[in-house]
Enzyme design. Structure first.
Site, PDB file in Angstrom:
ATOM      1  N   CYS A 153      41.582 -17.438 -18.502  1.00  0.00           N
ATOM      2  CA  CYS A 153      42.215 -17.036 -17.248  1.00  0.00           C
ATOM      3  C   CYS A 153      41.470 -17.518 -16.014  1.00  0.00           C
ATOM      4  O   CYS A 153      42.090 -17.857 -15.011  1.00  0.00           O
ATOM      5  CB  CYS A 153      42.413 -15.534 -17.213  1.00  0.00           C
ATOM      6  SG  CYS A 153      40.939 -14.619 -17.611  1.00  0.00           S
ATOM      7  N   ASP A 176      49.835 -14.412 -10.972  1.00  0.00           N
ATOM      8  CA  ASP A 176      48.960 -14.576 -12.129  1.00  0.00           C
ATOM      9  C   ASP A 176      49.376 -15.828 -12.884  1.00  0.00           C
ATOM     10  O   ASP A 176      50.354 -15.810 -13.651  1.00  0.00           O
ATOM     11  CB  ASP A 176      49.060 -13.353 -13.034  1.00  0.00           C
ATOM     12  CG  ASP A 176      48.033 -13.419 -14.155  1.00  0.00           C
ATOM     13  OD1 ASP A 176      47.336 -14.460 -14.252  1.00  0.00           O
ATOM     14  OD2 ASP A 176      47.939 -12.444 -14.928  1.00  0.00           O
ATOM     15  N   HIS A 230      39.878 -10.066 -16.480  1.00  0.00           N
ATOM     16  CA  HIS A 230      40.930 -11.016 -16.149  1.00  0.00           C
ATOM     17  C   HIS A 230      40.682 -11.565 -14.754  1.00  0.00           C
ATOM     18  O   HIS A 230      39.966 -10.973 -13.957  1.00  0.00           O
ATOM     19  CB  HIS A 230      42.287 -10.297 -16.215  1.00  0.00           C
ATOM     20  CG  HIS A 230      43.455 -11.220 -16.220  1.00  0.00           C
ATOM     21  ND1 HIS A 230      43.554 -12.276 -17.079  1.00  0.00           N
ATOM     22  CD2 HIS A 230      44.594 -11.230 -15.472  1.00  0.00           C
ATOM     23  CE1 HIS A 230      44.692 -12.906 -16.865  1.00  0.00           C
ATOM     24  NE2 HIS A 230      45.342 -12.284 -15.882  1.00  0.00           N
TER      25      HIS A 230
END
Lengths: 304, 642
Positions: free
Chosen positions: B397, B457, B441
């Site tokens: 991520c 995201d 994250h």
């Protein structure tokens, strides 16, 4: 009931001492022996004589002196020459004064320990062994020993282990004024004793003794006796507590008292009654000798 | 001192010092082991204990060693070490009962010292076991030399009886505001989010099972793709690493058009960092905190104990619609001269489109160009973003967030990286969510004219499973993951969740019961002042001891009393009320006689009752109806006062 007659008759001679008379009878019923500790002349001997007479027991008396030998108590074998030429001479046993149903050992603490022990062993075993032959003592066998307070000159105080042989130790004490008046104004005691008739025979006494042993003791009463034993052992007042044998003695004396009272079961009151007489010579401490000590012991232990 | 007792004491000492071994110096552990083996050997051989002088010499030498090791004899480490060495030495001084008692108390004290290092539930349970063994030895020392099982039973009973007192003391005993002697080491977790992010840093966190925090929602929980736990916000990029940079604090954070409020309780594990995590977008917390312009929530100081707070967030919001120009400027800065291909791509997008077109192009770029979501991303070169976007196309991520923000900035849209946690594991046993380090994250935020800061995201574009389910669903099957982030067998998962639920309760209700919560609890009880607290503690203790004594007394009495006796005592009480108490040593006959004299009017009934009682209690066993009659007589007996 015969026991009541016995008590009544003894009381008519020994004035003002009902408690002591009952203690003496308790000892007799419980097959124990009695130690009377008091000054001369308070009626110890008379009590023994009256009891013997009333119960129809063979009576004998030993006056303990410092030169008394065991043979003087137990008896001795004496060689007797042949009366005719055909027979040979032989040793014949001459029974000592101990061979009696009621023995008064007067001033037992005047004798040497050796003589004392001869008596005390016989008391315990109910038999004597002389020159290899064991001879049974008559039954019932009851010893009333008297003892002068050991502070008097020329006494051998009985050691604790010997004291243990006596079921109870009591004091006669002076009579109260009313009793004393009766004593002083009345006829000579010896004459009265001579006129007494037995109220009971051997067999009856033995069966009473047997029944005394069967007086019922409940678990609750055993709790109480155990509480007493425990207290004497745990309390700091006494050097040593009561032994298990003392516990047994306590029970048998209580049974005797209950029997005397005409009951078939022991009550805490019976135990309390005989407690002073039973424990005062068994508890070793200066404190225990005092008069109020037994009372305090009783009051210290709640009845469970 | 018998052998069994010595072995029992040895076992107690070994049990209480065993957990200390991991932080003792090696020589102390070795010395203690020798000192423990010695008396065991002597006891087994039946040999006498060593002389006093030898023991004194050893203790002086050991004390000197500790002094050299710690430069002090005080403080947690040195003190505990000294205590351990001396307790093992005491084992060789067991001559009297008193020595054994001293050692037993010493063991109990060492139990306390263990809690200076760890206060977990496991430690607590283990120490309880130690206490049980010690009590067992104590029972043996005092009264009962019988079999181990029986002694253990007595010890268990003793400990069970102590529970009410313990509860009262636990609830009411005044707490110190801070820990007494430093902190248990298990208060710090090993890892956590930091104020910087470089390729691979979150990937490393993903390998940790450690719990970051736990969340309980009093109401319905939000959707999974709304569970973005906001942590450090990163602005500055040096081509490889994202850092916080220096905030330009002109405007405070503003939230507008807020809807979907949600409240929840967070129990944050101590991580020695300052961030307080809350759902995007946080509104307020129940504890003191500092709110940054970019909606980071900061604790005044690093979090060194477990922290509980209530938080309130809005799931739908407009953040900082009026952002200052300086901040927007910060959100556009890129290191000059690197990553030319990416810049070209972004310039391309800029040339033919609006901001929203650019964003969808970027997300579409990630989606279409065969990107991989993986923990082992290939290493990146000097132009890291170019390498990632055009060559390796595989990353975690942080790679996607970093690449996306770079593209946005290159295209002229203010953007920043937000790190935190996403998702969490639901624990049905405790009805809360566990957020682990592996849930760490990173995502992006872009600022649009009419939207303010908007969360985007990019990972969701490549691996929607990450956001909708969890990490293991998003990663290839062969990835090495920490145990709990993989999908373990169902029973193991349940076991682990159960355990976590229990620990959670332990931590929040036992360990977390600090002075503040105590105060709050006392307030609710209406015992706000310290005096009331002390008073209620004393009363509680007195009450428990009194009740227990009463119970024991009853028990003792009922052991010895049957119905007959109880009725007799009742009879005595009745008479006592009319002024004729029975003396404790007074037998039934004597009492009856005395009472009959005092109360001739009652003589008949008293005599009857006393005689029945005597027959029942001391006489030959009677038929059953005798007792019934006796009980009835006592019940009917009414001594009216004179």
């Amino acid at each position: 009931m015969n026991l009541n007659n016995v008590i009544r008759q003894v009381e008519s001679v020994i004035l003002g001492k009902p408690q002591q008379i009952r203690f003496a009878l308790t000892c007799l019923l419980a097959r124990g022996h009695l130690l009377i500790e008091d000054l001369p002349g308070v009626g110890k001997t008379t009590l023994a004589q009256v009891l013997a007479r009333t119960l129809g027991l063979q009576f004998s008396r030993i006056q303990f002196t410092s030169d008394l030998l065991p043979a003087d108590i137990l008896g001795v074998s004496v060689y007797e020459r042949a009366k005719t030429d055909t027979t040979t001479g032989q040793f014949i046993f001459h029974a000592g004064p101990i061979f009696a149903q009621m023995l008064l050992a007067d001033e037992v603490n005047r004798a040497t320990p050796k003589a004392q022990s001869a008596l005390l062993e016989a008391m315990e075993e109910h038999q004597v062994t002389i020159e290899g032959t064991t001879r049974q003592l008559p039954s019932p066998f009851f010893v009333i020993a008297t003892q002068n307070p050991s502070c008097q000159i020329g006494t051998f105080p009985l050691p604790e282990s010997q004291l243990d042989r006596f079921l109870m130790r009591i004091q006669m004490g002076y009579p109260d004024s009313e009793a004393e008046r009766g004593l002083l104004s009345g006829v000579d005691r010896r004459e009265i004793i001579a006129k007494l008739t037995p109220q009971m025979d051997d067999a009856e006494l033995r069966s009473l003794q047997q029944r005394t042993r069967q007086v019922f003791v409940s678990a609750a009463l055993l709790d109480y006796v155990q509480a007493i034993l425990r207290y004497t052992r745990e309390s700091s007042r006494y050097t040593h507590g009561l032994s298990p044998r003392a516990g047994l003695t306590l029970l048998s004396a209580a049974r005797g008292w209950a029997m005397l009272d005409g009951r078939d079961a022991v009550l805490p009151e019976d135990v309390q009654m005989i407690l002073p007489g039973v424990v005062s010579h068994r508890l070793q401490s200066d404190y225990a000798k005092s008069d109020s000590a037994a009372r305090e012991l009783i009051e210290a232990i709640p009845i469970p | 001192m018998n052998k069994q007792l010595i072995y029992g004491l040895l076992l107690s000492v070994v049990m209480v010092i065993a957990p200390h071994v991991i932080h003792l110096p090696l020589w102390v552990s070795a010395l203690s082991a020798c000192l423990l083996a010695w008396p065991a050997y002597l006891a087994a051989r039946g040999e006498p204990l060593p002389s006093h002088w030898l023991l004194i010499a050893i203790s002086i030498a050991a004390t000197g060693g500790i002094l050299i090791e710690y430069h002090s004899l005080f403080g947690r480490e040195a003190g505990v070490t000294l205590l351990i060495v001396l307790s093992t030495l005491k084992l060789m001084e067991l001559k009297t009962k008193r020595d054994a008692m001293a050692l037993i108390y010493l063991c109990c004290f060492i139990i306390i010292t263990n809690f200076l290092y760890s206060q977990s539930l496991v430690t607590g349970l283990y120490m309880l076991a130690c206490l049980l063994i010690i009590s067992q030895v104590w029972v043996q020392l005092h009264m009962y030399p019988g079999p181990f099982k029986t002694r253990l039973k007595i010890a268990c009973t003793l400990l069970l009886q102590a529970i009410p007192l313990t509860v009262i003391l636990f609830v009411l005993f005044p707490r110190l505001p801070g820990p007494l002697w430093g902190l248990p080491q298990d208060a710090f977790s090993r890892s956590g989010l930091d104020d910087m992010m470089s390729p691979g840093s979150l990937g490393r966190l993903a390998l940790s099972d450690a719990v970051a925090f736990r969340v309980a929602y009093p109401g319905p929980p939000p959707r999974r793709d709304q569970m973005y736990w906001r942590g450090p916000v990163l602005w500055n990029f040096d081509g490889r690493t994202w850092t916080q940079g220096k905030s330009v604090q002109i405007f405070s954070a503003q939230l507008s058009d807020t809807t979907q409020p949600i409240s929840y309780n967070v129990t944050l594990e101590a991580d020695n960092k300052i961030w307080l995590f809350a759902l995007d977008m946080p509104d307020s917390l129940s504890i003191p905190y500092r709110r940054m312009n970019d909606a980071q929530l900061l604790n005044p100081e690093p979090v060194t104990t477990r922290l509980r707070y209530q938080a309130r967030s809005y799931l739908s919001y407009h953040a900082n619609l009026l952002e200052s120009a300086a901040q927007l400027q910060r959100a556009l800065q890129l290191p000059a001269g690197f990553n030319p291909k990416s810049r070209r791509l972004a310039a391309n997008w800029r040339a033919n489109g609006s901001d929203s077109r650019i964003i969808s192009s970027a997300l579409g770029f990630f989606n279409r160009q065969n990107f991989h979501y993986t923990l082992d991303a290939p290493p990146l070169g000097l132009n890291g973003i170019d390498d990632f976007l055009f060559t390796t196309r595989a990353g975690f991520c942080e790679h996607y967030a970093s690449g996306f923000v770079f593209l946005m900035r290159a295209a002229g849209i203010p953007a920043r990286v937000v790190t935190g946690y996403q998702g969490g594991e639901y624990n049905a046993f405790g009805n809360y969510y566990i957020v682990r380090q592996s849930d760490a994250h990173a995502w992006a935020e872009v600022w649009l004219q009419d939207r303010g800061w908007l969360r985007i995201d990019p990972t969701a574009a490549i691996a929607p499973e990450r956001v909708e389910q969890n990490l293991s669903a998003a990663l290839p099957d062969n990835t090495v993951l920490p145990f709990m982030a993989r999908n373990p067998p169902q029973w193991l998962r349940e076991l682990s969740l159960n355990w976590d639920a229990i620990s959670y309760q332990w931590n929040s209700f036992v360990i977390g019961y600090d002075n503040e919560r105590q105060f709050a609890f006392m307030n609710r009880l209406g015992l706000a002042s310290v005096r009331w607290q002390a008073l209620s503690m004393m009363t509680g203790i007195a009450l428990i001891i009194g009740l227990f004594a009463l119970y024991m007394l009853r028990h003792l009495i009922s052991l010895k009393q049957d119905k007959t006796q109880a009725a007799w005592l009742k009879f005595c009480r009745k008479l006592a009320r009319s002024g004729l108490p029975r003396l404790p040593y007074e037998g039934p006959q004597a009492y009856a006689i005395r009472v009959c004299i005092a109360r001739p009017d009652l003589a008949v009934s008293i005599k009857t009752i006393a005689n029945r009682y005597i027959a029942l209690r001391y006489g030959i066993p009677q038929p059953e109806n005798t007792q019934r009659d006796f009980l009835q007589l006592v019940a009917q007996f009414r001594p009216s006062a004179n």
